[in-house]
Design an enzyme around this catalytic site. Structure first.
Site, PDB file in Angstrom:
ATOM      1  N   ASP A 186      84.541 -12.400 -51.995  1.00  9.71           N
ATOM      2  CA  ASP A 186      83.894 -11.836 -50.810  1.00  9.71           C
ATOM      3  C   ASP A 186      83.505 -12.891 -49.785  1.00  9.71           C
ATOM      4  O   ASP A 186      82.798 -12.592 -48.818  1.00  9.71           O
ATOM      5  CB  ASP A 186      82.688 -10.984 -51.197  1.00  9.71           C
ATOM      6  CG  ASP A 186      81.853 -11.579 -52.315  1.00  9.71           C
ATOM      7  OD1 ASP A 186      82.177 -12.682 -52.786  1.00  9.71           O
ATOM      8  OD2 ASP A 186      80.870 -10.941 -52.720  1.00  9.71           O
ATOM      9  N   HIS A 226      77.831 -14.205 -52.860  1.00  9.39           N
ATOM     10  CA  HIS A 226      76.408 -14.004 -53.138  1.00  9.39           C
ATOM     11  C   HIS A 226      75.938 -14.907 -54.277  1.00  9.39           C
ATOM     12  O   HIS A 226      76.692 -15.187 -55.208  1.00  9.39           O
ATOM     13  CB  HIS A 226      76.145 -12.542 -53.515  1.00  9.39           C
ATOM     14  CG  HIS A 226      76.544 -11.573 -52.451  1.00  9.39           C
ATOM     15  ND1 HIS A 226      77.742 -10.895 -52.470  1.00  9.39           N
ATOM     16  CD2 HIS A 226      75.903 -11.177 -51.321  1.00  9.39           C
ATOM     17  CE1 HIS A 226      77.820 -10.106 -51.402  1.00  9.39           C
ATOM     18  NE2 HIS A 226      76.726 -10.267 -50.690  1.00  9.39           N
ATOM     19  N   ASP A 257      81.478 -16.729 -55.820  1.00  6.13           N
ATOM     20  CA  ASP A 257      81.198 -15.468 -55.141  1.00  6.13           C
ATOM     21  C   ASP A 257      80.360 -15.762 -53.890  1.00  6.13           C
ATOM     22  O   ASP A 257      79.579 -16.716 -53.857  1.00  6.13           O
ATOM     23  CB  ASP A 257      80.420 -14.547 -56.085  1.00  6.13           C
ATOM     24  CG  ASP A 257      80.303 -13.134 -55.580  1.00  6.13           C
ATOM     25  OD1 ASP A 257      81.094 -12.282 -56.011  1.00  6.13           O
ATOM     26  OD2 ASP A 257      79.408 -12.865 -54.748  1.00  6.13           O
ATOM     27  N   HIS A 270      74.975 -10.705 -61.012  1.00  6.71           N
ATOM     28  CA  HIS A 270      73.607 -10.378 -60.568  1.00  6.71           C
ATOM     29  C   HIS A 270      72.739  -9.820 -61.693  1.00  6.71           C
ATOM     30  O   HIS A 270      71.521  -9.700 -61.540  1.00  6.71           O
ATOM     31  CB  HIS A 270      73.644  -9.367 -59.425  1.00  6.71           C
ATOM     32  CG  HIS A 270      74.215  -9.894 -58.151  1.00  6.71           C
ATOM     33  ND1 HIS A 270      73.747 -11.039 -57.543  1.00  6.71           N
ATOM     34  CD2 HIS A 270      75.246  -9.444 -57.380  1.00  6.71           C
ATOM     35  CE1 HIS A 270      74.445 -11.272 -56.446  1.00  6.71           C
ATOM     36  NE2 HIS A 270      75.367 -10.320 -56.328  1.00  6.71           N
TER      37      HIS A 270
END
Length: 395
Positions: free
Chosen positions: A331, A243, A241, A175
């Site tokens: 995740d 996200h 991931d 991120h």
């Protein structure tokens, strides 16, 4: 498979975060790495090795110098201003609607007059919390990733058959952009190693390599060598991931030498990026593929079908990557406390994810560097990571 790891990565340990309007225990906990490390230690196919130190040079090939200075000093400045020592946290953020018509350099200078201003300028959400040893853990995480890239290069040069390695990184990185921390991420490890592999020859890497050791003042004053490679390797980054890796996408969005592919839950954090319409800019057009998936309806079969399809997509195959970097978030598991595809319930799915990194047309015969990103089901995290890696090794 070698696994690069450092105990220093456990030192970033904030108490709380603001998520969904509630103060909760900090999810990106050191327990995440402990869970994975425990699995690694129980399985003889893995060999844990210590990182080396390659200085700030590779980090500064990705991140702006003023941002790196911020990471190094913000906690000390925060405490010096009399603010709470247990948490350095932003409260007001620099959004385009607030500063869009002002010269960016004026905004930067104004923000840098206080610790709170810096937090609002260089971070973008309430998951980014600094404590006493955040920079130490972040620096270690980056050196773990860079060390893994060097070891992978050594295997390539020596024609070692085991051309795969796992960087057990924490804090995660995908991120974080050139000048912004977000989503638990401070330094973008996957981006740093992509550039390191492109900019540094094997001889450059050997020259830059030093024994690992953390000394804050020495790091601030260190001199470092830069890479001398004249031809950039082609890097394929596969981000699994949950996200969207907004930071990695932003860093390489106009770069045709790095192909970024992301499968992620949508709509979800980071909320403003990750649509299929985002395909790159300028020279980077066509080298960015986002596959947003509905977390409520995505099953094991749907996820694997999308992953297999994109890794065999003609544009990705035709890219002819020299090296694959896997941003290995875990995740997506249905029980994840802050994410999770509700239909990903079979541990064997993660084994197949790993196998695809060896058998897919875009990946076959390529060296693979696994870089740990998210994943917060602590009690299952070791099994999840182990299944991805074992799926790769056993194929």
């Amino acid at each position: 498979m070698q696994v690069v790891y450092s105990d220093d990565e456990l030192l970033h340990n904030p108490l709380n975060e603001m998520t969904g309007g509630e103060w909760k225990p900090y999810v990106e906990s050191p327990k995440r790495l402990v869970s994975i490390k425990n699995f690694i230690d129980r399985h003889p196919e893995f060999e844990v090795v210590d990182p080396n130190d390659y200085s700030l040079g590779p980090i500064l090939d990705i991140h702006r110098q003023d941002y790196v200075c911020f990471l190094q000093s913000i906690y000390e400045e925060w405490v010096a201003e009399g603010k709470p020592a247990e948490a350095c946290l932003g409260e007001t953020f620099s959004l385009p609607a607030m500063t869009g018509k002002i010269d960016p350099e004026i905004v930067r200078k104004t923000a840098n007059k206080s610790a709170s201003g810096k937090m609002g300028y260089y971070t973008c959400d309430l998951s980014v919390c600094f404590v006493k040893n955040t920079w130490r853990a972040t620096y270690a995480s980056a050196q773990v990733a860079i060390s893994a890239a060097h070891r992978l290069t050594e295997a390539i040069v020596s024609k070692d058959k085991s051309q795969s390695i796992y960087a057990l990184c924490r804090p995660p990185g995908h991120h974080s952009s050139h000048q912004m921390a977000a989503g638990y991420c401070f330094v973008n490890n996957a981006a740093v190693v992509a550039r390191f592999l492109q900019n540094y020859t094997f001889e450059d890497m050997n020259k830059a390599k030093k024994p690992y050791g953390f000394d804050l003042e020495a790091i601030r004053k260190q001199k470092f060598s830069t890479g001398t490679a004249t031809e950039k390797k082609k890097i394929l980054i596969v981000d699994i991931d949950y996200h969207h890796g907004n930071g990695t996408q932003d860093i390489f969005y106009d770069d045709s030498s790095v192909f970024y592919v992301s499968l992620h839950g949508s709509p979800d954090y980071p909320y403003f990026t990750g649509s299929a319409e985002e395909t790159g800019r300028g020279e980077g057009i066509g080298y960015n593929i986002n596959i947003p998936l509905d977390p409520k309806t995505t099953t094991d079969a749907i996820y694997l079908d999308n992953l297999e399809r994109v890794l065999n997509q003609q544009s990705v195959v035709d890219f002819k990557a020299d090296i694959i970097i896997v941003s290995m978030g875990l995740d997506t598991w249905h029980e994840d406390p802050i994410a999770g595809m509700k239909g990903l319930v079979d541990m064997k799915t993660y084994r197949k994810m790993g196998s695809f990194m060896k058998t897919s047309a875009s990946c076959i015969g390529r060296p693979v560097l696994f870089v740990q990103e998210g994943g917060y089901t602590v009690e299952k995290l070791g099994d999840l990571a182990g299944n991805v890696l074992q799926g790769y090794l056993e194929t």
